[in-house]
Design a protein around this motif. Sequence first.
Motif, PDB file in Angstrom:
ATOM      1  N   GLY A 156       5.695   6.691   5.774  1.00 48.88           N
ATOM      2  CA  GLY A 156       5.490   5.454   5.038  1.00 48.88           C
ATOM      3  C   GLY A 156       4.032   5.219   4.692  1.00 48.88           C
ATOM      4  N   LYS A 157       3.813   4.579   3.572  1.00 51.52           N
ATOM      5  CA  LYS A 157       2.450   4.311   3.114  1.00 51.52           C
ATOM      6  C   LYS A 157       2.408   2.994   2.356  1.00 51.52           C
ATOM      7  CE  LYS A 157       2.885   8.222   1.128  1.00 51.52           C
ATOM      8  NZ  LYS A 157       2.655   9.493   0.429  1.00 51.52           N
ATOM      9  N   ALA A 158       1.267   2.328   2.459  1.00 49.63           N
ATOM     10  CA  ALA A 158       1.031   1.111   1.688  1.00 49.63           C
ATOM     11  C   ALA A 158       0.459   1.487   0.331  1.00 49.63           C
ATOM     12  CB  ALA A 158       0.080   0.192   2.435  1.00 49.63           C
ATOM     13  N   VAL A 159       0.829   0.718  -0.695  1.00 45.24           N
ATOM     14  CA  VAL A 159       0.394   0.997  -2.067  1.00 45.24           C
ATOM     15  C   VAL A 159      -0.193  -0.284  -2.649  1.00 45.24           C
ATOM     16  CG1 VAL A 159       1.088   1.784  -4.362  1.00 45.24           C
ATOM     17  CG2 VAL A 159       2.255   2.694  -2.329  1.00 45.24           C
ATOM     18  N   ILE A 160      -1.305  -0.148  -3.348  1.00 46.50           N
ATOM     19  CA  ILE A 160      -1.907  -1.292  -4.026  1.00 46.50           C
ATOM     20  C   ILE A 160      -2.393  -0.831  -5.393  1.00 46.50           C
ATOM     21  CG2 ILE A 160      -4.217  -0.920  -3.044  1.00 46.50           C
ATOM     22  CD1 ILE A 160      -4.431  -4.028  -2.889  1.00 46.50           C
ATOM     23  N   THR A 161      -2.247  -1.659  -6.395  1.00 50.58           N
ATOM     24  CA  THR A 161      -2.641  -1.276  -7.743  1.00 50.58           C
ATOM     25  C   THR A 161      -4.111  -1.606  -7.994  1.00 50.58           C
ATOM     26  OG1 THR A 161      -2.028  -3.411  -8.717  1.00 50.58           O
ATOM     27  CG2 THR A 161      -0.301  -1.731  -8.560  1.00 50.58           C
ATOM     28  N   THR A 162      -4.679  -0.938  -8.998  1.00 43.03           N
ATOM     29  CA  THR A 162      -6.077  -1.192  -9.347  1.00 43.03           C
ATOM     30  C   THR A 162      -6.266  -2.624  -9.851  1.00 43.03           C
ATOM     31  OG1 THR A 162      -5.587  -0.209 -11.518  1.00 43.03           O
ATOM     32  CG2 THR A 162      -6.603   1.221  -9.868  1.00 43.03           C
ATOM     33  N   ALA A 163      -5.240  -3.162 -10.508  1.00 43.77           N
ATOM     34  CA  ALA A 163      -5.337  -4.549 -10.957  1.00 43.77           C
ATOM     35  C   ALA A 163      -5.451  -5.503  -9.773  1.00 43.77           C
ATOM     36  CB  ALA A 163      -4.125  -4.909 -11.812  1.00 43.77           C
ATOM     37  N   ALA A 164      -4.725  -5.213  -8.692  1.00 44.10           N
ATOM     38  CA  ALA A 164      -4.814  -6.052  -7.497  1.00 44.10           C
ATOM     39  C   ALA A 164      -6.193  -5.931  -6.860  1.00 44.10           C
ATOM     40  CB  ALA A 164      -3.725  -5.653  -6.501  1.00 44.10           C
ATOM     41  N   LEU A 165      -6.742  -4.731  -6.842  1.00 41.52           N
ATOM     42  CA  LEU A 165      -8.071  -4.547  -6.261  1.00 41.52           C
ATOM     43  C   LEU A 165      -9.128  -5.303  -7.059  1.00 41.52           C
ATOM     44  CD1 LEU A 165      -8.009  -0.746  -5.331  1.00 41.52           C
ATOM     45  CD2 LEU A 165      -7.865  -2.712  -3.784  1.00 41.52           C
ATOM     46  N   ARG A 166      -8.947  -5.374  -8.377  1.00 40.01           N
ATOM     47  CA  ARG A 166      -9.912  -6.107  -9.206  1.00 40.01           C
ATOM     48  C   ARG A 166      -9.797  -7.616  -9.030  1.00 40.01           C
ATOM     49  NH1 ARG A 166      -8.320  -2.146 -13.108  1.00 40.01           N
ATOM     50  NH2 ARG A 166      -6.885  -3.655 -14.043  1.00 40.01           N
ATOM     51  N   SER A 167      -8.584  -8.097  -8.756  1.00 43.45           N
ATOM     52  CA  SER A 167      -8.378  -9.554  -8.703  1.00 43.45           C
ATOM     53  C   SER A 167      -8.527 -10.135  -7.304  1.00 43.45           C
ATOM     54  CB  SER A 167      -6.986  -9.895  -9.243  1.00 43.45           C
ATOM     55  OG  SER A 167      -5.980  -9.298  -8.441  1.00 43.45           O
ATOM     56  N   LEU A 168      -8.488  -9.314  -6.277  1.00 43.77           N
ATOM     57  CA  LEU A 168      -8.561  -9.801  -4.899  1.00 43.77           C
ATOM     58  C   LEU A 168      -9.928  -9.518  -4.293  1.00 43.77           C
ATOM     59  CD1 LEU A 168      -5.103  -8.577  -3.487  1.00 43.77           C
ATOM     60  CD2 LEU A 168      -5.687 -10.861  -4.328  1.00 43.77           C
ATOM     61  N   GLU A 180       1.677  -5.304   4.439  1.00 40.11           N
ATOM     62  CA  GLU A 180       2.485  -4.114   4.145  1.00 40.11           C
ATOM     63  C   GLU A 180       2.602  -3.203   5.366  1.00 40.11           C
ATOM     64  OE1 GLU A 180       4.135  -4.197   1.576  1.00 40.11           O
ATOM     65  OE2 GLU A 180       3.047  -5.846   0.640  1.00 40.11           O
ATOM     66  N   GLN A 181       1.545  -3.088   6.127  1.00 39.26           N
ATOM     67  CA  GLN A 181       1.612  -2.273   7.349  1.00 39.26           C
ATOM     68  C   GLN A 181       2.579  -2.875   8.364  1.00 39.26           C
ATOM     69  OE1 GLN A 181       0.419   0.667   7.941  1.00 39.26           O
ATOM     70  NE2 GLN A 181      -0.844   0.883   6.099  1.00 39.26           N
ATOM     71  N   ALA A 182       2.689  -4.197   8.360  1.00 38.52           N
ATOM     72  CA  ALA A 182       3.658  -4.848   9.250  1.00 38.52           C
ATOM     73  C   ALA A 182       5.077  -4.450   8.868  1.00 38.52           C
ATOM     74  CB  ALA A 182       3.485  -6.365   9.185  1.00 38.52           C
ATOM     75  N   HIS A 183       5.354  -4.356   7.569  1.00 39.32           N
ATOM     76  CA  HIS A 183       6.659  -3.881   7.119  1.00 39.32           C
ATOM     77  C   HIS A 183       6.924  -2.465   7.618  1.00 39.32           C
ATOM     78  CE1 HIS A 183       7.917  -7.211   4.743  1.00 39.32           C
ATOM     79  NE2 HIS A 183       7.039  -7.069   3.771  1.00 39.32           N
ATOM     80  N   LEU A 184       5.922  -1.615   7.500  1.00 41.04           N
ATOM     81  CA  LEU A 184       6.110  -0.210   7.874  1.00 41.04           C
ATOM     82  C   LEU A 184       6.304  -0.058   9.380  1.00 41.04           C
ATOM     83  CD1 LEU A 184       3.393   1.441   5.586  1.00 41.04           C
ATOM     84  CD2 LEU A 184       5.883   1.493   5.279  1.00 41.04           C
ATOM     85  N   ARG A 185       5.458  -0.715  10.154  1.00 41.89           N
ATOM     86  CA  ARG A 185       5.566  -0.587  11.611  1.00 41.89           C
ATOM     87  C   ARG A 185       6.857  -1.210  12.135  1.00 41.89           C
ATOM     88  NH1 ARG A 185       0.035  -1.902  11.306  1.00 41.89           N
ATOM     89  NH2 ARG A 185       0.532  -4.082  11.798  1.00 41.89           N
ATOM     90  N   GLY A 186       7.296  -2.294  11.523  1.00 36.21           N
ATOM     91  CA  GLY A 186       8.504  -2.967  11.981  1.00 36.21           C
ATOM     92  C   GLY A 186       9.792  -2.352  11.471  1.00 36.21           C
ATOM     93  N   ARG A 187       9.698  -1.300  10.649  1.00 32.04           N
ATOM     94  CA  ARG A 187      10.900  -0.678  10.065  1.00 32.04           C
ATOM     95  C   ARG A 187      11.787  -1.733   9.392  1.00 32.04           C
ATOM     96  NH1 ARG A 187       9.875   4.794  10.026  1.00 32.04           N
ATOM     97  NH2 ARG A 187       9.005   5.440  12.019  1.00 32.04           N
TER      98      ARG A 187
END
Length: 316
Positions: A156-168, A180-187
């Motif tokens: 599993g991996k977390a994904v973020i878009t370049t648009a999100a990186l520019r706006s956050l 997102e990591q909480a989703h992955l670790r918690g299955r």
Amino acid sequence: MMAAAVLALYAVVAVVVLPGLLSRSAWAERAPRMAICLWLAACASVVASAVFSALAVAIPATVIGHGLAEFFEACADMLSNGVFLTSPVARIALAGAGLITARATYCGAAIVVRAQWERRRHAGMLNLLGRHDGELDAVVLDHDEAAAYCLPGRTGKAVITTAALRSLAPEQVAAVLAHEQAHLRGRHHLVLAAAETFSRAFPHLPLFVRARGEVARLIELLADDVAARHHPRIHIAAALVRLATGRAPAFMLGAGGETALTRVRRMLSPAAPLRRRERIAGLAAVAFLLAGPAAVAAIPGLSSFLAHHCHNISIF
């Protein structure tokens, strides 16, 4: 037959009544993990009640009363002598139990297989178009829509878009990736698949339809709470506002979506956690929902067993 009637009546009533009762639980947003367990336990209890009711009709309690070894021997004799085949009620009951079990198993397997296929396809796309950022511990995808989501699975991996990186802001990026990591670790994808299985296997029934939506919502609340252990709630809320219109691909879990704005209010005005008495009551309700159908189904057999060995004892 009394146990079968009780189980059948419970299944019919619960599938209509429980959605309203669980939806009105004021503490669900205070303890999303407990609420998820209650919804799934309610679904499991209805299905188990229907199956056990059919089995209680098909298998006489007296068959169980002589002991475990004799029970299996009696069942083998009944099958070999064609008792089930010549008894219309038992035949219908067994067919119903088998159909319910087969339907749930098939739908669960279909959902898992389809999800794995979609995720493998999306992972291949990310390998071509995305790049792994070691500092963020996430895959960065060049896209004009601000979004963040996770790709569940063994890798599993977390994904973020370049648009999100520019706006956050950087601290907001860290907060949303912690979600997102909480989703992955918690299955959490497995929890959602269980709710989806009930909904698809038994469509149009109020409990299963409502459980699917509630579990999806509560999973997002749970991931928010896990992220809030390490990041200020204001950062999570700000990130949710900017990602509210972003949608995750099919079979993925995303930080934005339809529930984002309501989750913002929850982040900014957190409710008090459950008290110990409330947690115990919730755990007791989960245990009752899970163990209740089996206990009711076992009462006639246990009564017959005690009556056979103790002669004068009867509890049902």
